[in-house]
Design a protein around this motif. Sequence first.
Motif, short mmCIF file in Angstrom:
data_model
loop_
_atom_site.label_atom_id
_atom_site.label_comp_id
_atom_site.label_asym_id
_atom_site.label_seq_id
_atom_site.Cartn_x
_atom_site.Cartn_y
_atom_site.Cartn_z
N GLU A 22 58.34 -15.51 -38.22
CA GLU A 22 58.33 -15.95 -36.83
C GLU A 22 58.75 -14.81 -35.90
N THR A 23 57.93 -14.59 -34.88
CA THR A 23 58.16 -13.53 -33.91
C THR A 23 57.91 -14.10 -32.53
N GLU A 24 58.83 -13.86 -31.61
CA GLU A 24 58.65 -14.35 -30.24
C GLU A 24 57.60 -13.50 -29.54
N ILE A 25 56.59 -14.20 -28.97
CA ILE A 25 55.53 -13.51 -28.24
C ILE A 25 55.31 -14.19 -26.90
N ILE A 26 54.61 -13.48 -26.02
CA ILE A 26 54.21 -14.02 -24.72
C ILE A 26 52.71 -13.85 -24.60
N LEU A 27 52.02 -14.91 -24.20
CA LEU A 27 50.60 -14.84 -23.87
C LEU A 27 50.51 -14.72 -22.36
N LYS A 28 49.94 -13.63 -21.89
CA LYS A 28 49.85 -13.35 -20.46
C LYS A 28 48.37 -13.35 -20.04
N VAL A 51 53.81 -24.45 -30.10
CA VAL A 51 53.85 -24.98 -28.74
C VAL A 51 54.40 -23.87 -27.86
N TYR A 52 53.55 -23.38 -26.97
CA TYR A 52 53.96 -22.33 -26.04
C TYR A 52 54.55 -22.96 -24.79
N ILE A 83 44.62 -17.48 -37.07
CA ILE A 83 44.81 -18.93 -37.20
C ILE A 83 46.25 -19.21 -37.57
N LYS A 84 46.78 -18.50 -38.56
CA LYS A 84 48.17 -18.69 -38.98
C LYS A 84 49.13 -18.41 -37.83
N SER A 85 48.80 -17.44 -36.99
CA SER A 85 49.67 -17.05 -35.89
C SER A 85 49.71 -18.10 -34.78
N PHE A 86 48.55 -18.72 -34.48
CA PHE A 86 48.47 -19.67 -33.36
C PHE A 86 48.71 -21.12 -33.76
N ALA A 103 55.25 -16.97 -32.79
CA ALA A 103 54.09 -16.80 -33.66
C ALA A 103 54.55 -16.55 -35.09
N LYS A 104 53.70 -16.90 -36.02
CA LYS A 104 53.99 -16.68 -37.44
C LYS A 104 53.15 -15.51 -37.91
N SER A 105 53.75 -14.31 -37.92
CA SER A 105 52.94 -13.12 -38.22
C SER A 105 53.67 -12.10 -39.08
N PRO A 106 53.91 -12.21 -40.33
CA PRO A 106 54.01 -13.41 -41.15
C PRO A 106 55.33 -14.16 -40.91
#
Length: 135
Positions: A46-52, A127-128, A120-123, A41-44
């Motif tokens: 790049e940070t690795e995230i997981i959508l669960k 590509v997850y 919006i910027k984050s998503f 994700a771009k927050s601001p």
Amino acid sequence: MKTNLFILKFLLMTFLMLNVVSCESKKSDNPLLDTQWNGLAKSPQETEIILKFSKDKFDVLQGEKIIETMNYTLNNGDINIEKKSGGTPCNVGTKGKYNYEIIGENLVMTPVSDDCADRIKSFQGIVYKKIEIKK
């Protein structure tokens, strides 16, 4: 007597088959159910995230920590989301709508509308990758 037994068996088999088909269709109604997806994700930065994803909510995790929780519904290729909690800049209750597409082992969400520009910027453009959940 044989005819009654035949009819009873036929009805029982029909009921069982309809039940199996019904269960399978409920699973396929929500392709995100019980899945996890990894992305940057771009927050601001790049940070690795997981959508669960679970039945009607998904958590956004950074490492093992939940940083945001959202409710969601699916409708004709769209995912409607509403923030329930978390420390990101979006206010609780902020809603958004995204087109989502699962392509093989990838999840892509394209913004349609969102009351939170930071989300919006984050998503957008991410590509997850699907994470296989060990059972």
